[in-house]
Design an enzyme around this catalytic site. Sequence first.
Site, PDB file in Angstrom:
ATOM      1  CD  GLU A   1      -2.308  -1.406   2.822  1.00  0.00           C
ATOM      2  OE1 GLU A   1      -1.819  -0.754   3.772  1.00  0.00           O
ATOM      3  OE2 GLU A   1      -3.266  -2.169   2.954  1.00  0.00           O
ATOM      4  N   PRO A   2       1.702   1.446  -1.013  1.00  0.00           N
ATOM      5  CG  PRO A   2       2.843   1.475  -3.060  1.00  0.00           C
ATOM      6  CD  PRO A   2       1.933   0.625  -2.221  1.00  0.00           C
TER       7      PRO A   2
ATOM      8  NE  ARG B   1       4.315  15.689   4.599  1.00  0.00           N
ATOM      9  CZ  ARG B   1       5.629  15.746   4.681  1.00  0.00           C
ATOM     10  NH1 ARG B   1       6.304  16.694   4.048  1.00  0.00           N
ATOM     11  NH2 ARG B   1       6.275  14.860   5.381  1.00  0.00           N
TER      12      ARG B   1
ATOM     13  CE1 TYR C   1       2.304  14.506  10.457  1.00  0.00           C
ATOM     14  CE2 TYR C   1       2.580  15.277   8.210  1.00  0.00           C
ATOM     15  CZ  TYR C   1       1.876  14.547   9.140  1.00  0.00           C
ATOM     16  OH  TYR C   1       0.784  13.838   8.750  1.00  0.00           O
TER      17      TYR C   1
ATOM     18  CE1 TYR D   1      -0.825  10.552   3.555  1.00  0.00           C
ATOM     19  CE2 TYR D   1       1.475  10.371   2.856  1.00  0.00           C
ATOM     20  CZ  TYR D   1       0.272   9.774   3.217  1.00  0.00           C
ATOM     21  OH  TYR D   1       0.156   8.407   3.224  1.00  0.00           O
TER      22      TYR D   1
ATOM     23  CB  CYS E   1      -4.352  35.322  11.242  1.00  0.00           C
ATOM     24  SG  CYS E   1      -4.786  36.498   9.979  1.00  0.00           S
ATOM     25  CD  GLU E   2      -3.374  29.747  13.752  1.00  0.00           C
ATOM     26  OE1 GLU E   2      -2.586  29.610  14.710  1.00  0.00           O
ATOM     27  OE2 GLU E   2      -4.594  29.577  13.828  1.00  0.00           O
TER      28      GLU E   2
END
Length: 422
Positions: free
Chosen positions: A282-283, A321, A325, A380, A351-352
């Site tokens: 399942e790549p 990402r 992460y 992703y 705004c973060e």
Amino acid sequence: MTSLVSSADAPFRRNDQGELTCDGVRLADIARDHGTPTYVYSAAAVDVAFDSVDSAYAGAPHLVCFALKACSNLALAARLARRGAGVDIVSGGELFRALKAGFPSERIVFAGVGKTRQEIGEALDANILLFTVESIQEVEAISALARERGKTARVAFRVNPDVDPKTHPYVSTGLKKNKFGIGRETVLDAYRFALSLPNLDPTGIHCHIGSQLVHLDPVRDAVDRIADLVAELKGIGVPIRYIDIGGGIAIRYRDETPDGPTAIASHVIGRAREFGATILMEPGRFLVGNAGILLTEVVYTKENGSKKFVVVDAAMNDLIRPSLYDAYHEIVTVSPPSGEENLVDIVGPVCESGDFLAHDRSFPPVASGDLLAVLSAGAYGFVMSSNYNARPRAAEVVVAGGTARVTRQRESYEDLIRGEVV
Ligand SMILES: *Cc1c(COP(=O)(O)O)cnc(C)c1O
């Protein structure tokens, strides 16, 4: 450090004028025609990645099931389906997408710890190949729903082999403390129980220990652990016909030198041959990660004291990402880079403070209107995008055979409020 764009076989390469292209199509032209931010994918690169996995297992009965959650773009999925891929889905929505993309139902496997009864019913109605099952309650639910329909469900327990995949904790899934799978010590009981239930064919065994596994030895160990169980299962009357080794093959984001799909193939083939099983895998990331980029335009540049910022029109809502992460994505200019490099933060308009694409990156001078490419964004990337800050989601463009085609339109403001009432 060598750039991903410098390798001769990379889908994103500079032409003789030094302009960045996707398989020969200038990214500047794509930005002009379709705007930014835009995801751009190389169809050829997806083909090459799929073929490399498929051919690594050519010596044995196998099916490469694309993990759709990595990139659910319909055009790319349809291309993989035509090339002979199967698909690994994790929701009813992904089943819907997989069928729309043209995957035959006998090439669909369904994973996930929380499949609802409705989703299970839909998958039974579609006659999918296999459910990978993560709990006793789930297998009971599948049996009951299969019985209502007069069907037999093929299932594979997802075994938690308790090996450390040595990857980011958020993408590690095969440890005892993770929510996934069932423990090795309960496997035999789980299969015995499944055997006692009606309308079930416990015909497979599955493991998936994590993602972006630069070294695949932990997968080989996990496969060994589940293969050792197969003999015991045979002893209690469960002939295993499918061994599913999950996904996790890594790509290069920066300077990694990941094990490729061939690294453990002959070992896995040998183990599967012991009991005559078909190998499923399942790549996700490996098939699409380096086949896609996020194309973005510089809005402003600014300095706060000693700190330099490049503000671009792509943000954490487009590619989460880095924020989620702390992931590294190489970023390059679309025009030929020139001038002395400075350390900059490349940030979006959301705004973060956590909205950044790169921190302290050595980068050539850029100005408002310049185009940048965020590399290795095919997996992703778009699938994790959101409408945070009421930002319409980006367009998706696929380059194939020398032409760029919009395969998903940029969202409009009207799309933002679809289904809402005042
Ligand atoms: C996410 C996932 C995959 C794909 O992982 P990659 O690291 O993208 O290859 C495969 N199988 C399962 C069960 C998953 O949850």
